[in-house]
Write an enzyme that holds these catalytic residues in place. Structure first.
Site, PDB file in Angstrom:
ATOM      1  N   TYR A   1       0.832  -1.211   0.000  1.00 62.93           N
ATOM      2  CA  TYR A   1       0.000   0.000   0.000  1.00 62.93           C
ATOM      3  C   TYR A   1       0.862   1.255   0.000  1.00 62.93           C
ATOM      4  O   TYR A   1       1.838   1.342   0.731  1.00 62.93           O
ATOM      5  CB  TYR A   1      -0.910   0.017   1.235  1.00 62.93           C
TER       6      TYR A   1
ATOM      7  N   TRP B   1       1.310   5.544  -1.923  1.00 67.19           N
ATOM      8  CA  TRP B   1       0.998   6.487  -2.998  1.00 67.19           C
ATOM      9  C   TRP B   1       2.062   6.543  -4.078  1.00 67.19           C
ATOM     10  O   TRP B   1       1.808   7.055  -5.162  1.00 67.19           O
ATOM     11  CB  TRP B   1       0.792   7.882  -2.397  1.00 67.19           C
TER      12      TRP B   1
END
Ligand SMILES: Nc1nc2c(c(=O)[nH]1)N[C@H]1C(S)=C(S)[C@@H](COP(=O)(O)OP(=O)(O)OC[C@H]3O[C@@H](n4cnc5c(=O)[nH]c(N)nc54)[C@H](O)[C@@H]3O)O[C@H]1N2
Ligand SMILES: Nc1nc2c(c(=O)[nH]1)N[C@H]1C(S)=C(S)[C@@H](COP(=O)(O)OP(=O)(O)OC[C@H]3O[C@@H](n4cnc5c(=O)[nH]c(N)nc54)[C@H](O)[C@@H]3O)O[C@H]1N2
Ligand SMILES: [Mo]
Length: 768
Positions: free
Chosen positions: A109, A111
């Site tokens: 996980y 960005w």
């Protein structure tokens, strides 16, 4: 000589200034009316002293000390790329053969970067997929509880992710906007995939100027910028569901609810009505009842209840509201409230989530395909809800609930992370660190020596986005941006795509991973595929070469405002929602049937497990909100100048009400120790009378810097609030993170101030 090159980031498109092969500055994108100041962090990231210059392996791992050994406290040994890749390839093959593909945790996980091709997590998923599979992560930290719930309630997640009712419709038609969590300006600096324009703040002001009355229901006055002129209702954090139930009680008791809308467009209202009136549990949810929990006057709640019926109203909540104990409930209750008021589907009215959470939420945009890379199929078909990582590591083989299913945690032997920083983003980092000692091997790819890289065994130096070509695009923006390579890869850094292609090669599947395309062939392919779809959607895009030459594409804004559920309201029978009844589920027999006490069959008040009315508040009386930073994107940019300039004696700022500070003998600018039973960190004190008393606010993302690296429970000398937050699922339904339900105490830090070392490389040792 200065060379200019256009590129993009999650916090906006920009032009980089390059001198002698170094990025020396950035200029905001010419079309952007409000390029964010935090763009100035970028040169400091590319040339940071904590860039990972070459591959490294933890010394103890090389010497055979694997599972059970605390990570983060040992020196790293420099190795060549060939050796590093051989070690990763051999270890993944061994773990797969001995324990099966689900024992490789590749959720990864995070960005990473704005470019849609070199998106590290997607690249990693493709690699792990073609080499046999992995355990992934579903939902997200942003709105995991909400996005699990909402398909049951309204049939999909458009009200959270977009496209939702846009600001143009609100400006034209609404007279009241009640914003739970406000509409914070800082969150509009950022959007996943980047932005050509930051129009977000402009819309709030236009709405206010058009006569929309704005109400900020939040512990923080600044959650709506001062010049918007909002009313401030300083609610106790965690009390939003009670507050909304109090409004609902007023509406019902005074017979103001829109029975016609409820009958035509919703299902299950009777169960909620019985609960609100106290018929089902003996407790009427009166405004007085709610006022005691929310600590605001009952009259404020009552009046707002009447106003949202009387005036054309939009009800909004930020994503953070559901990042808390029983976070599903305020979201469900907001839908119920807007339905009772009969606002859903009226032009510019109803409910929406995330208006205060990200650039582009509610900004008018034509829905079009954007270039994007697919993560491919995961043959292991194994996953966990994103925030259950520590549970997974602690409890292999044990059962847990998620969204009506009983599931099993896999047995994790290897972790591979690219493009995220779990030792920034996860809650209760000390508990995570203990669990992090269990796998045999942890591989991290990142451009920088983040906390995650420091706590890995094999560290792979990735390029930053400025060191490669890519395409920036967001489903919340009207632009597609050519992200041209700005500088050469620094030191020995490589693109994740190239690293993973070599690893796929070692597994004999290079061509399945690359599909025989290199970077430029991929960019052309992804672009042309989107162009074809966009043409079918009735819009034109130039061919790839013209796009690359021009540098960007701007799509026109739509000429009609958009209101979600307008079509459904007009014709609920013909436009059935994809819910159990085809209507809005104010009550849900399906969810009731799951039998979860923490998420029953209608929206309900569940007292948070940790908040200021729980017994723990005697010991830890302050409510900590760990919000998104204005000076960076999560932990990205922390070593940059904008982030560093905000620190106090090098520590992350923590905001506190002056009276709370005075009661503890604390003064502005002082270094303080913030603590609870889970951990402690330092912070730099900022006084702010725009906070509700008893609430303190510290942004996420200061890099975790334990005083004694490798020792769980050690003081974080820099100020990562996740050493304090609790790690528990919102409920058996959503299993989202509960970062905002957190109590702490604060005292002066006494003694010699330990240095912040985390923006420098960790100890490095050559092996004899
Ligand atoms: N207490 C608390 N905790 C929270 C939250 C909260 O509100 N409160 N919010 C949560 C939310 S909503 C989120 S989204 C998460 C965010 O958590 P993350 O997404 O994990 O945070 P980032 O700092 O963006 O991490 C991205 C990492 O990718 C690296 N990176 C960038 N480009 C590349 C690349 O090309 N290749 C590779 N390999 N790496 C790259 C960056 O250097 C950085 O280390 O945090 C969550 N944590
Ligand atoms: N500059 C910048 N912008 C960002 C990001 C970033 O890192 N930097 N991250 C992006 C990401 S990944 C995400 S998911 C979004 C997150 O967007 P959000 O989740 O909306 O962001 P937060 O800042 O956590 O919270 C918004 C506001 O909610 C208020 N709030 C918190 N708890 C409560 C409560 O119990 N009740 C009420 N009524 N209000 C409460 C807080 O005062 C806070 O300012 O932000 C995005 N935008
Ligand atoms: Mo997020």
């Amino acid at each position: 000589m200065t060379v200019l090159q256009q590129h993009s980031s999650h916090w906006g498109a920009f032009t980089a200034e390059v001198e002698a092969g170094r990025v020396v500055g950035v200029r905001g994108f010419a079309r952007d009316p409000a390029p964010p100041a935090l763009l100035a962090n970028i040169p400091d990231l590319v040339h940071a002293p904590c860039r990972i210059d070459r591959p490294y392996v933890r010394k103890g791992w090389l010497q055979g000390r694997r599972a059970g050994h605390p990570r983060g406290g040992e020196a790293f040994v420099p190795v060549g790329w060939d050796q590093a890749l051989r070690l990763v390839a051999e270890e993944s093959a061994r773990v797969r053969a001995e324990h099966g593909p689900a024992s490789i945790f590749g959720g990864s996980y995070g960005w990473s970067s704005a470019g849609r091709f070199h998106h590290a997590r997607t690249q990693l998923h493709r690699y792990l997929g073609v080499t046999g599979g992995y355990t992934g992560q579903v939902t997200n930290y942003s709105y995991g509880a909400g996005m699990t719930l909402m398909p049951h309630i309204v049939g999909n997640n458009a009200c959270i992710q977009g496209p939702t009712t846009d600001w143009a419709a609100i400006v034209d038609h609404a007279k009241l906007c009640v914003a739970f969590g406000g509409l914070p300006a800082k969150n509009g600096l950022v959007a996943a995939g980047g932005a050509g324009v930051h129009e977000y703040g402009g819309w709030h002001r236009r709405a206010a100027r058009a006569g929309v009355r704005m109400v900020n229901v939040s512990p923080v006055r600044g959650d709506v910028p001062a010049d918007v002129g909002a009313e401030w209702v300083p609610i106790r954090p965690g009390a939003d569901t009670a507050f909304m139930l109090g409004m609902a009680h007023t509406i019902l008791a005074e017979g103001l609810h829109d029975q016609d809308f409820l009958d035509r467009c919703t299902d299950g209202f009777a169960a909620l009505a019985a609960y609100v009136l106290g018929e089902s549990d003996g407790q009427p949810k009166t405004a007085e009842w709610a006022a005691a929990l929310a600590d605001v006057p009952a009259e404020t709640i009552r009046q707002l209840g009447r106003d949202i019926v009387r005036l054309p109203s939009m009800l909004t909540a930020t994503w953070s509201l559901q990042r808390a104990d029983f976070g599903e409930q305020p979201y469900w209750m907001l839908v119920a409230l807007a339905s009772m008021a009969g606002q859903v589907g009226r032009p510019g009215c109803g409910f929406a989530f995330g208006f205060g959470s990200m650039n582009g939420m509610g900004t008018p945009r034509i829905e079009l395909a954007t270039p994007s890379l697919s993560g491919g199929r995961n043959p292991a078909d194994s996953w966990i809800p994103v925030a259950r990582i520590t549970d997974m590591l602690e409890k292999p083989g044990e059962e847990y609930d998620y969204n009506g299913q009983r599931r099993l945690y896999p047995d994790t032997r290897m972790i591979f992370w690219a493009g995220g920083n779990p030792l920034h983003h996860h809650q209760d980092l000390n508990r995570l660190l203990r669990a992090w000692a269990r796998p045999d091997t942890i591989v991290v790819s990142d451009p920088l020596w983040t906390a995650a890289a420091r706590h890995a065994d094999i560290v792979l130096p990735a390029t930053t986005t400025l060191e490669r070509n890519d395409i920036g695009a967001s489903s919340r923006d009207r632009f597609i941006i050519a992200m041209r390579q700005v500088v050469r890869p620094q030191a020995q850094a490589r693109n994740d795509f190239d690293i993973l292609a070599d690893l796929a090669d070692a597994a004999g599947v290079r061509e399945r991973f690359t599909e025989q395309r290199n970077e430029s062939a991929w960019l052309r392919f992804l672009y042309e595929r989107a162009r074809h779809q966009v043409q079918q959607e009735g819009q034109a895009m130039p061919d790839f070469d013209s796009f690359w030459e021009q540098g960007f594409i701007e799509f026109p804004a739509p000429d009609q405002p958009y209101t979600e559920f307008a079509g459904f309201r007009a014709d609920p029978g013909g436009r059935r929602l994809r819910t159990q009844s085809g209507r809005i589920q104010i009550g849900s027999p399906l969810l009731g049937g799951f039998g979860h006490a923490d998420c029953p069959g209608h929206p309900a008040w569940r007292e948070p497990r940790e908040w200021q009315l729980s017994p723990l508040a005697e010991k830890f009386p302050l409510h900590l909100l760990s919000c998104q930073p204005s000076t960076r994107l999560h932990s990205q940019g922390d070593p940059g100048r904008v982030s560093l300039a905000s620190k106090i004696e090098g520590r992350e700022p923590i905001r506190m009400h002056p009276e709370d500070a005075a009661a503890r003998g604390l003064v502005a600018g002082q270094v303080v120790r913030i603590f609870n039973d889970r951990g402690a960190c330092l912070g730099g004190l900022v006084l702010d009378d725009g906070l509700r008393q008893g609430v303190v606010v510290m942004a996420t993302g200061a890099w975790f810097d334990p005083l004694e690296p490798g020792v769980a429970g050690s003081l974080c000398v820099h100020g990562n609030p996740n050493v304090l937050t609790r790690d528990e699922g919102t409920s058996a339904l959503g299993q989202g993170p509960v970062a905002q339900s957190c109590l702490v105490e604060i005292e002066a830090f006494e003694g010699k101030l330990p240095p912040v070392r985390v923006h420098l490389p960790p100890p490095i040792e050559a092996l004899a």
